[in-house]
Design a protein around this motif. Structure first.
Motif, PDB file in Angstrom:
ATOM      1  N   MET A 249       0.833  -1.202   0.000  1.00  0.00           N
ATOM      2  CA  MET A 249       0.000   0.000   0.000  1.00  0.00           C
ATOM      3  C   MET A 249       0.866   1.249   0.000  1.00  0.00           C
ATOM      4  O   MET A 249       0.587   2.206  -0.736  1.00  0.00           O
ATOM      5  CB  MET A 249      -0.897   0.013   1.227  1.00  0.00           C
TER       6      MET A 249
ATOM      7  N   TYR B 229       2.468   1.704  -3.587  1.00  0.00           N
ATOM      8  CA  TYR B 229       1.561   2.112  -4.658  1.00  0.00           C
ATOM      9  C   TYR B 229       0.941   3.473  -4.378  1.00  0.00           C
ATOM     10  O   TYR B 229       0.726   4.256  -5.306  1.00  0.00           O
ATOM     11  CB  TYR B 229       0.487   1.051  -4.887  1.00  0.00           C
ATOM     12  N   SER B 230       0.656   3.768  -3.108  1.00  0.00           N
ATOM     13  CA  SER B 230       0.138   5.106  -2.823  1.00  0.00           C
ATOM     14  C   SER B 230       1.170   6.145  -3.214  1.00  0.00           C
ATOM     15  O   SER B 230       0.845   7.184  -3.801  1.00  0.00           O
ATOM     16  CB  SER B 230      -0.188   5.265  -1.342  1.00  0.00           C
TER      17      SER B 230
ATOM     18  N   SER C 167       1.162   6.517  -6.953  1.00  0.00           N
ATOM     19  CA  SER C 167      -0.023   7.232  -7.418  1.00  0.00           C
ATOM     20  C   SER C 167       0.063   8.714  -7.098  1.00  0.00           C
ATOM     21  O   SER C 167      -0.207   9.563  -7.953  1.00  0.00           O
ATOM     22  CB  SER C 167      -1.276   6.662  -6.761  1.00  0.00           C
TER      23      SER C 167
END
Ligand SMILES: Nc1ncnc2c1ncn2[C@@H]1O[C@H](COP(=O)(O)OP(=O)(O)OP(=O)(O)O)[C@@H](O)[C@H]1O
Ligand SMILES: [Mg+2]
Lengths: 245, 524, 620
Positions: free
Chosen positions: B498, B501-502, B505
């Motif tokens: 998490m 990928y956060s 992004s």
């Protein structure tokens, strides 16, 4: 006078950020009175009447509607909104509902009337504003003037004691203005308490009991139409009237 | 008859809209927190039953597996293994974004072509690619590579690709194709590459100034700009000169060394105070700015719920951070490089020491040209010879590129179509040539419309690289999955995923937003 | 006319027909400049050789296409037990009947001009002809038939088009007639076209025989085609007589999915004595008690206490459910040690969830109650919701009558559809709530919703599937053992809700501020505003986006093959190529899986474009 006033505003002030839109408005309206508000653009007319049914929240001063004070109290807000109808410049009909549904929605869900009762009254109202045959159409299928009359009927369906009009004819083509004004005159004749923001001076002259002039968030001058249009006191009022008349 | 200034009367609390709103929100918050607390206790208790306490130890400990490809195939720790996954993911993402952009523009332009054949071909491409799940396509390409000997390789050859459909290609031994993937000649970096890259950074800055200078000249009307030509030339010159002159950059070595020493030797308390000060100062700045915006003649009673929330949050977060930095010296030490995190030396000090070592006057070319080679026994490609494109990498890369290009193509088409016809006609009317018209009128306007959806596609591409797991491409998801199969540490792995990928992004959308803002500014 | 002399002879002004003909077409579309001619030639070569290579690959005798025909049932429904296979046909039948009725009721039938049909024939025929000509090998058998029929169809189309051009008016054909003709054609094909099918005998020898397309299923398929036609006809007959048919059909569609999945396909073993001794009493007692409360609370002008009471009720009900799992469970020896099966847990929850539902209804009662009729209607909705809730508990807790090889009773394409539909249906309420939360004026609610949406969207689906398959059981181990399919559904739902929320938020933002003000001005509560004004408009505005999301979710379900669920891709890629008879057929199977996905996705996206056009024309 204050005792019979159905609307009683005392020193109402309102800011948007650091911009003061209302600078202490004092106004008492008695039952059955028709008050017309005029003034230049941005002078706070809309803001003021939107404070009366709490679409805007005033920050200082007090507003009483039918002796109920407008505060953060859920009970008061609920009660006042049932008592005050409003007609907007851009109609704001619900596009996904038919005309009849538009009119009966609030009576059924807010006033808890039965459907048949609400529809019967709705039909009566459509009759009164002169478009009984449009009940099953959608707002998008109506002309601007018809839509605005539906909006009036929608507000009346709640059987309010007070009606607020915010430039109800400004978004209309000239040939439709009359039909809406006629409906409003009808209403005034029936003794409805009305506060009308408008640029229709003819209407003001004919119907108003009192004309108020707003500028820079202040109530500059008030008086009967006669006094107002023939003998304005204030320079700003004179200037404004000379521009529009 | 003006009355004295009065505030509206306060209603009893249980009927006050404001009070009710906040009570509801706080109850909601408590409810959410309770649910997570329950889930947390449940899972910790369940893990305890399996004799498995949640722990991050695996990050520091050696892992018992080999990673199929990456900057190292034998990671020394769980952390390094995840790092290999991260770099592998970035490798596909970056090259994929480049390729998908180029292909997508070609597709989009083809869709607008007047040529019936080209137009129809692009349409068929888009309708085929868009309507088949990406995963199926990746699997398909994986299979295609695995049956390569049946398709393209001459039977006599040793795996090196001599001809394709009967056409003779490059000299024998230059291109290899086998079920294990492809190998091409490539420039293999040597130790000098860091200095060369440093040189190129200087070059990039110089290019930027040259570009602006040419644009200024154009605007002054003195010369034809040819800004792209000029800046490209400058960059190329830097690249060539840098090949020989890169040791010049070695002067930065001692500077980096000095910075590393600074981070290493300064007492930790100073960093703690600086960081805490930054947190408090930042919050002070934010709050003050907001309050200045909101200050009204009637004082601050006019704050909305949102304002209150933002201000309070800023203060709470800042104070929390400041206390954290002041009370916990461990994390600060790790950031600065005086301590370790997860058993890793990854602080600033180590970073600059590494840079110092890499900027140390190595002579010679930054890159060597090398041909691919095969390890005779197993027909494996030698990893350091030429450039090896493994089967997994190829399948994933071609899959995401073809897939994303279809969507980018549609965005490009829509963007160009959205430019009003009148613009083109006006351009012709003022006597622009067709190429000028495209470059100066249509593309800039289309670009503004195209950018947001394309940025979104880049984000999708980055996330879609996680499908490489279907062809065993070792990205962070695959590596993480291997780790938790081994250690059972699901929760830390999930948290790592998490976080990564956060981060990706947020970074990508920040970049896209910046560009968007810039374009909007140009518009005004 | 006096000044007719001013006009030139009209004969000279007669419009010339635009230049036409094949040569002109090529000049206009393929060779309008030097560069375009070169492009055409180069691209033409590429297309030509590409097509040729593709066809050669398809028709290569080494291709193991028989692995597809032999495993078609596996691909569709995995290992659904033979003895119960009629359940599959019933399920398809339900969908077919609803589709036929809906087509009639929503009047999808239209007109298409003869010219269009002729053009269609021309392109289909030419395509067949080109394929036949490009194919390698002998010019016999299937290839010959393809070539001849292609030529015939194309010729017919061309002649028809010519004839039509000669006549002035453009006659039209009803699409229903065309569709009917297509159905008949399909039925004929089912019985006549033969495909090679591989049979494996007990001694291990194989034989490839030629059998009719859909050999074992041609009877049911033919019946279903008939049912489709019949239900359309019935729909046409009754659509004017029953005005509420659209609403009824929407309800039936909504019910059909859970009914097919839980009742028809799963064949639950319902213990009727439990139903009578447990479910019915709960239904009656809770239903009556809450119903009575709703009647009181829903009365107009009962004051604020009604909110306070129902809010407290909700809080208590939720607390009870959350904590009773281990606080009040007499069978558990420690808070986390609950030795009960999924069925037991559901059993215990069956008492509690109805109470939460009841409290929610009580909170909504002041908004939707009112006059006696309205209150009674609201109470009716409550009973229906309660009934559905209890029914789903009973169905979920019941064991299946099926004799299964694995744990899941759906697989193959059926699983793909199950995941997609369940994902979108379940994520819908959550997504709408999240969208409302993110658009809310309450900062804490907004922050929580935004965090959820952004976090979920920034992390790829595959990681959520891993989280679902690993963490869910960790969270709830010992409480309830969730089946892997259900875990995937939960993960997909949580994932898709975030995307759905963003779509719905787009719709919410498209609603003009005046709508809220008008609703406020007549005194609507927040709940009324949302349910009656905001959501209907927002949802209508985002229908195309929602369909787009259904499509991408359908494609995304293929990811469950990575975590080992037996969906279409997994069977095509792993199961079939693993069979001894079909070793080495992985390429063929993957291509077929791609083709199946393509057909559905392409159809969805085309229908959604049509829907969008229809909505655009509709009244607002
Ligand atoms: N929501 C708002 N936020 C910030 N400023 C506002 C807002 N609503 C109104 N204002 C400002 O308050 C002032 C008064 O606005 P208001 O709409 O009451 O004017 P008005 O007299 O009705 O003018 P008009 O005749 O143009 O309708 C304007 O200057 C307007 O810009
Ligand atoms: Mg106004």
């Amino acid at each position: 006078m204050t005792d019979q006033a159905i609307i009683d505003c005392r020193g109402v002030k309102k800011w948007f950020g650091d911009f003061q839109a209302l600078r202490g408005i004092d106004l008492q309206v008695t039952k059955g009175e028709v008050v017309v508000i005029i003034g230049p653009s941005g002078s706070g007319k809309s803001t003021f009447i939107r404070c009366i049914n709490r679409l805007e929240v005033h920050q200082e001063g007090q507003i009483f509607v039918d002796r109920i004070e407008l505060t953060n109290d859920v009970r008061n807000i609920e009660a006042i909104r049932k008592d005050v109808g409003m007609v907007f410049q851009s109609f704001n009909l619900f596009p996904h509902l038919t005309i009849m549904q538009n009119i009966t929605l609030a009576p059924i869900w807010v006033k808890k009337q039965s459907k048949s009762e609400a529809e019967a009254y709705g039909r009566e109202l459509l009759e009164r504003v002169g478009i009984p045959e449009q009940a099953d159409k959608y707002p998008g299928q109506l002309s601007g003037g018809q839509q605005q009359r539906v909006a009036i009927a929608r507000a009346l369906a709640m059987q309010p004691q007070i009606m607020l009009f915010d430039e109800p004819t400004s978004a209309l083509d000239p040939e439709m203005v009359k039909e809406v004004l006629d409906a409003m005159k009808e209403l005034a004749k029936e003794g409805m308490t009305m506060i009308v923001v408008t640029h229709e001076m003819g209407f003001a002259r004919e119907v108003a009991d009192r004309v108020l002039f707003f500028d820079y968030g202040q109530l500059v001058e008030a008086g009967t139409p006669e006094h107002f249009f023939t003998n304005p006191q204030h320079d700003r009022t004179k200037l404004f009237l000379s521009q529009i008349l | 008859m003006t009355t004295a200034i009065q505030r509206p009367t306060r209603p009893p609390f249980y009927r006050d809209v404001t009070v009710l709103k906040w009570v509801f929100q706080i109850a909601f918050l408590i409810g959410i927190v309770t649910v997570f607390w329950l889930l947390g206790t449940f899972s910790i208790a369940n893990l305890a039953k399996q004799n498995l306490a949640v722990s991050w130890d695996f990050m520091a400990r050696p892992v018992g597996f080999q990673v199929a490809e990456g900057f190292t195939t034998f990671p020394e720790s769980g952390f390094e293994a995840l790092l290999v996954g991260v770099t592998n993911m970035l490798r596909v993402t970056i090259s994929g974004i480049l390729a998908a952009t180029i292909l997508g523009i070609i597709i989009g332009v083809s869709r607008l072509s007047h040529n019936w054949l080209v137009n129809k071909l692009a349409t068929v491409y888009i309708e085929t690619i868009r309507n088949i799940p990406l995963l199926v396509q990746i699997v398909f390409w994986g299979i295609v590579v695995s049956i390569i000997p049946d398709i393209v390789v001459d039977e006599t050859s040793d795996g090196s690709l001599k001809s394709l459909f009967g056409l003779r290609l490059l000299p024998e031994g230059w291109i290899f194709a086998s079920p294990k993937g492809f190998a091409l000649p490539w420039f293999v970096p040597t130790d000098g590459r860091w200095q060369w890259v440093g040189f190129m950074i200087v070059g990039a800055v110089a290019t930027r100034y040259v570009y602006r200078w040419r644009i200024r000249l154009q605007e002054a009307g003195t010369a034809e700009a040819r800004a792209f030509l000029w800046s490209g030339g400058v960059l190329l010159a830097f690249a060539i000169v840098g090949t020989f002159a890169h040791p010049v950059m070695g002067i930065f070595g001692p500077v980096f060394g000095f910075v590393a020493a600074f981070f290493q030797n300064t007492p930790i308390i100073i960093f703690q105070i600086v960081l805490a000060g930054l947190a408090v100062g930042g919050a002070y700045y934010i709050i003050k700015k907001r309050l200045d915006e909101l200050r009204t003649p009637a004082g601050l009673g006019k704050l909305t719920d949102d304002d209150w929330f933002r201000l309070v949050m800023a203060a709470v977060v800042a104070l929390g951070l400041a206390l954290f930095f002041l009370l916990q010296s461990g994390p600060v030490e790790a950031i600065v490089g005086q301590g370790t995190i997860f058993g890793q030396d990854i602080g600033f000090s180590q970073l600059f020491t590494g840079l110092e070592n890499r900027f140390s006057f190595v002579g010679g070319a930054p890159f060597d040209f090398s041909l691919p080679a095969i390890d005779g026994r197993f027909n494996n490609y030698l990893p350091d010879a030429g450039h090896v494109i493994t089967r997994a990498y190829f399948a994933l890369w071609i899959g995401v590129v073809l897939y994303t290009a279809a969507f980018i193509g549609e965005a490009v088409r829509a963007g160009v179509l959205a430019v009003p016809r009148g613009q083109t006609e006006a351009g012709f009317a003022v006597g622009l040539r067709r190429s000028q018209l495209l470059r100066m009128i249509v593309l800039p306007q289309a670009f503004r419309i195209i950018l947001p959806p394309v940025g979104n596609q880049y984000l999708n591409l980055a996330k879609n690289t996680s499908l490489g797991i279907a062809v065993a491409y070792p990205d962070i998801v695959q590596v993480g999955q291997t780790i938790f199969n081994q250690t059972g540490q699901t929760i830390p792995i999930v948290i790592s995923w998490m976080a990564w990928y956060s981060f990706v992004s947020l970074t990508l959308s920040a970049i896209v937003n910046r560009w968007n803002k810039k374009l909007k500014l140009v518009e005004r | 006319m006096a000044d007719s002399e001013v006009f030139v002879d009209t004969g000279e002004l007669a419009p010339e027909p635009p230049p036409s003909g094949a040569v002109q077409w090529i000049r206009d579309n393929l060779a309008y400049s030097v560069s375009s001619t070169i492009t055409t030639i180069v691209v033409g070569f590429i297309v030509f050789f590409g097509l040729r290579a593709l066809i050669a690959w398809f028709l290569n005798p080494f291709r193991k296409w028989s692995s597809v025909t032999a495993n078609s049932r596996l691909l569709m429904v995995q290992a659904y037990p033979d003895a119960q296979f009629s359940r599959v046909w019933i399920s398809v039948g339900i969908v077919v009947v609803l589709a036929g009725l809906s087509a009639a009721v929503w009047r999808v039938a239209g007109k298409v001009s003869v010219g269009q049909v002729a053009s269609g024939l021309l392109s289909v025929g030419s395509a067949a002809l080109v394929l036949a000509l490009l194919a390698p090998g002998e010019f016999t058998g299937g290839r010959g038939i393809l070539a001849v029929s292609g030529l015939a169809i194309a010729g017919a189309g061309y002649l028809w088009k010519r004839a039509k051009k000669a006549s002035i008016n453009d006659p039209v054909i009803s699409t229903v007639a065309l569709a009917g003709f297509g159905l008949v054609l399909i039925a004929v094909f089912l019985w006549t076209i033969k495909l090679p099918v591989q049979e494996v005998f007990a001694d291990g020898t194989k034989e490839v025989t030629s059998q009719a397309l859909a050999n074992s299923t041609k009877v049911p398929w033919t019946i279903l085609l008939g049912v489709l036609a019949a239900s359309y006809v019935i729909g046409v007959a009754i659509r004017d007589a029953v005005p509420a048919l659209r609403r009824i059909l929407v309800g039936l569609w909504a019910l059909s999915f859970p009914a097919i999945l839980m009742v028809v396909m799963r064949a639950p073993d319902i213990k009727w004595d439990t139903v009578l001794s447990l479910d019915l009493p709960i239904f009656l007692v809770v239903g009556a008690a809450v119903g009575a409360a709703l009647y009181v609370i829903g009365a107009p002008d009962t004051g604020e206490w009604k909110f306070i009471v129902s809010a407290l009720g909700l809080v208590l009900a939720i607390l009870w459910v959350l904590f009773s799992w281990y606080l009040f469970d007499p069978t558990s020896t420690s808070p986390f040690h609950i030795t009960s099966s999924a069925a037991d847990v559901l059993q215990r929850l069956e008492f509690k969830f109805p109470l939460i539902l009841g409290a929610l209804f009580a909170l909504a009662a002041p908004s939707f109650g009112g006059a006696k009729a309205a209150r009674l209607q609201f109470i009716g909705v409550w009973w229906a919701a309660l009934g559905l809730l209890i029914m789903s508990f009973r169905l979920g807790a019941a064991s299946s009558l099926l004799q299964l090889s694995g744990t899941a009773f759906v697989g193959g394409l059926a699983l793909t559809f199950t995941l997609a539909i369940a994902g979108i249906v379940l994520s819908f309420p959550l997504g709408v709530l999240l969208a409302l939360g993110r658009a809310s004026t309450m900062p804490i609610v907004r922050m929580i919703s935004t965090t959820y949406i952004e976090l979920v969207r920034s992390v790829p689906l595959i990681t959520w599937l891993y989280i679902g398959s690993n963490l869910l059981n960790l969270f709830l181990a010992g409480v309830v053992d969730i089946d892997s399919v259900v875990r995937a559904i939960i993960a997909i739902t949580l994932f898709s809700a975030a995307y759905l929320a963003e779509n719905v938020r787009g719709g919410l933002q498209s609603i003009p501020k005046g709508q809220y003000e008008a609703a406020d001005a007549v005194g609507m509560s927040v709940v009324q505003k949302t349910v009656l004004i905001t959501l209907p408009q927002a949802l209508k505005a985002v229908i195309p986006a929602l369909v787009g999301q259904v499509i991408s979710l359908f494609k995304d379900t293929s990811l469950v093959s990575i975590i080992g669920l037996f969906d279409l891709l997994y069977i095509a890629r792993t199961v079939v190529p693993g069979q001894s008879a079909n070793l080495g057929s992985i390429m063929e199977m993957t291509v077929i899986a791609a083709a199946i996905y393509w057909v559905f996705t392409f159809t969805f996206s085309r229908s959604s474009m049509r829907l969008e056009r229809r909505l655009g024309l509709g009244t607002r």
